[in-house]
Scaffold this motif. Sequence first.
Motif, PDB file in Angstrom:
ATOM      1  N   VAL A 254       0.835  -1.211   0.000  1.00 11.91           N
ATOM      2  CA  VAL A 254       0.000   0.000   0.000  1.00 11.91           C
ATOM      3  C   VAL A 254       0.867   1.257   0.000  1.00 11.91           C
ATOM      4  CG1 VAL A 254      -1.792   1.287   1.239  1.00 11.91           C
ATOM      5  CG2 VAL A 254      -1.845  -1.220   1.212  1.00 11.91           C
ATOM      6  N   THR A 255       1.825   1.316   0.911  1.00 11.01           N
ATOM      7  CA  THR A 255       2.716   2.482   0.981  1.00 11.01           C
ATOM      8  C   THR A 255       3.844   2.381  -0.033  1.00 11.01           C
ATOM      9  OG1 THR A 255       2.251   2.446   3.362  1.00 11.01           O
ATOM     10  CG2 THR A 255       3.921   3.986   2.614  1.00 11.01           C
ATOM     11  N   ALA A 300      -6.995   3.242  18.031  1.00 13.10           N
ATOM     12  CA  ALA A 300      -8.123   3.008  17.128  1.00 13.10           C
ATOM     13  C   ALA A 300      -8.179   4.087  16.049  1.00 13.10           C
ATOM     14  CB  ALA A 300      -9.424   2.977  17.926  1.00 13.10           C
ATOM     15  N   VAL A 301      -7.960   5.332  16.443  1.00 12.21           N
ATOM     16  CA  VAL A 301      -7.952   6.442  15.484  1.00 12.21           C
ATOM     17  C   VAL A 301      -6.833   6.254  14.464  1.00 12.21           C
ATOM     18  CG1 VAL A 301      -7.569   8.927  15.233  1.00 12.21           C
ATOM     19  CG2 VAL A 301      -9.037   8.068  17.076  1.00 12.21           C
ATOM     20  N   ILE A 302      -5.669   5.813  14.933  1.00 13.31           N
ATOM     21  CA  ILE A 302      -4.527   5.602  14.032  1.00 13.31           C
ATOM     22  C   ILE A 302      -4.840   4.489  13.028  1.00 13.31           C
ATOM     23  CG2 ILE A 302      -2.137   4.783  13.918  1.00 13.31           C
ATOM     24  CD1 ILE A 302      -1.689   6.181  16.616  1.00 13.31           C
ATOM     25  N   ALA A 303      -5.457   3.400  13.518  1.00 11.93           N
ATOM     26  CA  ALA A 303      -5.801   2.293  12.619  1.00 11.93           C
ATOM     27  C   ALA A 303      -6.719   2.769  11.504  1.00 11.93           C
ATOM     28  CB  ALA A 303      -6.457   1.167  13.411  1.00 11.93           C
ATOM     29  N   LEU A 304      -7.692   3.599  11.842  1.00 12.39           N
ATOM     30  CA  LEU A 304      -8.599   4.146  10.824  1.00 12.39           C
ATOM     31  C   LEU A 304      -7.870   5.110   9.898  1.00 12.39           C
ATOM     32  CD1 LEU A 304     -11.795   4.808  12.991  1.00 12.39           C
ATOM     33  CD2 LEU A 304     -11.418   2.951  11.339  1.00 12.39           C
ATOM     34  N   ALA A 305      -7.012   5.952  10.470  1.00 13.62           N
ATOM     35  CA  ALA A 305      -6.294   6.932   9.655  1.00 13.62           C
ATOM     36  C   ALA A 305      -5.386   6.257   8.633  1.00 13.62           C
ATOM     37  CB  ALA A 305      -5.478   7.856  10.562  1.00 13.62           C
ATOM     38  N   LEU A 306      -4.815   5.104   8.986  1.00 16.28           N
ATOM     39  CA  LEU A 306      -3.927   4.400   8.054  1.00 16.28           C
ATOM     40  C   LEU A 306      -4.673   3.937   6.809  1.00 16.28           C
ATOM     41  CD1 LEU A 306      -1.793   2.265  10.544  1.00 16.28           C
ATOM     42  CD2 LEU A 306      -0.964   4.138   9.092  1.00 16.28           C
ATOM     43  N   THR A 307      -5.965   3.688   6.933  1.00 17.79           N
ATOM     44  CA  THR A 307      -6.740   3.265   5.758  1.00 17.79           C
ATOM     45  C   THR A 307      -6.983   4.427   4.797  1.00 17.79           C
ATOM     46  OG1 THR A 307      -8.909   3.674   6.789  1.00 17.79           O
ATOM     47  CG2 THR A 307      -7.905   1.515   7.141  1.00 17.79           C
ATOM     48  N   PHE A 308      -6.897   5.645   5.294  1.00 15.09           N
ATOM     49  CA  PHE A 308      -7.107   6.830   4.458  1.00 15.09           C
ATOM     50  C   PHE A 308      -5.795   7.390   3.909  1.00 15.09           C
ATOM     51  CE2 PHE A 308     -10.916   6.806   7.149  1.00 15.09           C
ATOM     52  CZ  PHE A 308     -11.911   6.967   6.189  1.00 15.09           C
ATOM     53  N   PHE A 309      -4.712   7.248   4.673  1.00 17.41           N
ATOM     54  CA  PHE A 309      -3.429   7.845   4.280  1.00 17.41           C
ATOM     55  C   PHE A 309      -2.349   6.796   4.020  1.00 17.41           C
ATOM     56  CE2 PHE A 309      -5.628  10.852   7.119  1.00 17.41           C
ATOM     57  CZ  PHE A 309      -5.755  11.945   6.261  1.00 17.41           C
ATOM     58  N   ASP A 311      -1.144   5.477   1.414  1.00 17.36           N
ATOM     59  CA  ASP A 311      -0.214   5.678   0.301  1.00 17.36           C
ATOM     60  C   ASP A 311       0.685   6.890   0.496  1.00 17.36           C
ATOM     61  OD1 ASP A 311      -2.204   7.544   0.125  1.00 17.36           O
ATOM     62  OD2 ASP A 311      -2.558   7.303  -2.030  1.00 17.36           O
ATOM     63  N   ASP A 312       0.567   7.563   1.638  1.00 15.21           N
ATOM     64  CA  ASP A 312       1.381   8.741   1.945  1.00 15.21           C
ATOM     65  C   ASP A 312       2.444   8.342   2.961  1.00 15.21           C
ATOM     66  OD1 ASP A 312       2.483  11.126   2.934  1.00 15.21           O
ATOM     67  OD2 ASP A 312       0.605  12.227   2.676  1.00 15.21           O
ATOM     68  N   LEU A 313       3.684   8.198   2.499  1.00  9.66           N
ATOM     69  CA  LEU A 313       4.757   7.694   3.352  1.00  9.66           C
ATOM     70  C   LEU A 313       4.964   8.548   4.596  1.00  9.66           C
ATOM     71  CD1 LEU A 313       7.074   5.787   3.999  1.00  9.66           C
ATOM     72  CD2 LEU A 313       8.537   7.141   2.461  1.00  9.66           C
ATOM     73  N   ALA A 314       4.966   9.864   4.446  1.00 11.56           N
ATOM     74  CA  ALA A 314       5.200  10.753   5.585  1.00 11.56           C
ATOM     75  C   ALA A 314       4.097  10.585   6.634  1.00 11.56           C
ATOM     76  CB  ALA A 314       5.277  12.205   5.120  1.00 11.56           C
ATOM     77  N   ALA A 315       2.853  10.559   6.158  1.00  9.81           N
ATOM     78  CA  ALA A 315       1.737  10.403   7.090  1.00  9.81           C
ATOM     79  C   ALA A 315       1.778   9.053   7.788  1.00  9.81           C
ATOM     80  CB  ALA A 315       0.414  10.555   6.336  1.00  9.81           C
ATOM     81  N   VAL A 316       2.094   7.999   7.033  1.00 10.69           N
ATOM     82  CA  VAL A 316       2.169   6.659   7.618  1.00 10.69           C
ATOM     83  C   VAL A 316       3.274   6.592   8.665  1.00 10.69           C
ATOM     84  CG1 VAL A 316       2.803   4.256   7.119  1.00 10.69           C
ATOM     85  CG2 VAL A 316       1.162   5.453   5.657  1.00 10.69           C
ATOM     86  N   ALA A 317       4.422   7.181   8.369  1.00  3.55           N
ATOM     87  CA  ALA A 317       5.538   7.162   9.316  1.00  3.55           C
ATOM     88  C   ALA A 317       5.163   7.863  10.622  1.00  3.55           C
ATOM     89  CB  ALA A 317       6.768   7.824   8.688  1.00  3.55           C
ATOM     90  N   ILE A 318       4.488   9.002  10.513  1.00  2.42           N
ATOM     91  CA  ILE A 318       4.071   9.738  11.711  1.00  2.42           C
ATOM     92  C   ILE A 318       3.046   8.939  12.509  1.00  2.42           C
ATOM     93  CG2 ILE A 318       2.871  11.800  12.544  1.00  2.42           C
ATOM     94  CD1 ILE A 318       4.108  13.307  10.154  1.00  2.42           C
ATOM     95  N   LEU A 319       2.052   8.390  11.803  1.00  2.00           N
ATOM     96  CA  LEU A 319       1.002   7.628  12.473  1.00  2.00           C
ATOM     97  C   LEU A 319       1.581   6.401  13.182  1.00  2.00           C
ATOM     98  CD1 LEU A 319      -1.793   7.799   9.743  1.00  2.00           C
ATOM     99  CD2 LEU A 319      -1.882   8.840  12.019  1.00  2.00           C
TER     100      LEU A 319
END
Length: 407
Positions: A254-255, A300-309, A311-319
């Motif tokens: 995905v990422t 739980a919020v992070i798990a949901l956010a990963l489904t939206f972001f 494909d964004d490496l920076a966002a995934v790394a932060i999350l």
Amino acid sequence: MTATTTNTSFNNTAKQGAAEAPAAQWGGVFAMTLCVFALIASEFMPVSLLTPMATDLGVSEGLAGQGIAISGAFAVLTSLSIARIAGSMNRKLLLLGLTALMAVSGVVVALAPNYLTYMAGRALIGVVVGGFWSLSAATAMRLVPPQQLPRALAVFNGGNALATVIAAPLGSYLGSIIGWRGAFFCLLPVAAIAFVWQWVSLPSMPAQPRPASSGNALKLLKNPAVLMGMLAVSAFFMGQFALFTYLRPFLETVTHVDVSTLSLVLLTVGVAGFMGTSAIGTFLKWNFSRTMVGISILMAVIALALTFFGDDLAAVAILLGVWGLVATAAPVGWWSWLAKTLPADAEAGGGLMVAVVQLAIALGSTMGGLLFDTSGYRSTFFASASILLIAAFLAFLTTRFQRVTAA
């Protein structure tokens, strides 16, 4: 149960457990911490090597991930029966035997010619996990004076956190250089050093008389506060590992990270976890309930956010960095809760906690794998978020039940 009553009870029990160790034996504590490091690295090494392992063994990534599930299942069985099986065996010899078995497990996995042998090796590490963690708190009470017991337990958790920092990124890196089998072989020298260090530094620890409830750890669940707390612990670890076990295939598919970036992301998760373990004590002193509830909700919020972001490496790394910060620290909170809730039953309580945690990991990784293979990563992450929200609610109820029980 008030804080004063809980702390007094805990200290009295610690004094009894430390009666044989009037002087702190930190060599033994650090030797066991190294063993914790090797154990955690061995248990969760498949997380960072899931893709090449699945390819080499000729199975899906979901099936390869069941190596986490089977180790959890055998840890459950061992933790509930280790005290009864060991009987009057000297606890030092028992710990040395478990450490040796950890090394054997590593050899079996590294040399596994097929999926069945691989799963057998993973079952052996489950036996070690269940036995070692069940004895850890009771052993700490015999190695240090009561006033230093919290520090000893923190050192043990430090080994856990350090393994989280190093094992995943190093496993991914070594796997790219010497293969996943070579990565498992690299754990053998660490296990050997831990064995020798424990042999030299641990004192003789004859089996001690145990409370009647220790004969069956499940009897502890008759306490409503314990039952609710264990349900909260179960939901938390189930939700965590439904997602965490399949982190590598998510990052790769995905990422779209390469091996070097994968190792860097996993290192970020580990470093954040080490920081979280160091800092959580302050939050637990402030408010246990709000801390544990907040951690589950945030994950739980992070798990949901990963489904939206995703494909964004920076966002995934932060999350994932925030995930590591709180997920690695959470077990410290639950072990602290256990010590205060069951101060007179350290061995039985530890066995019960390990059983609950490992069963939850097994269920979470199994469910996550089935969803990952059949419906894709989003369904796995949504399920993780849902279970973590349930964990938050149960953590909230735990403190309420504890107050009612104490009253």
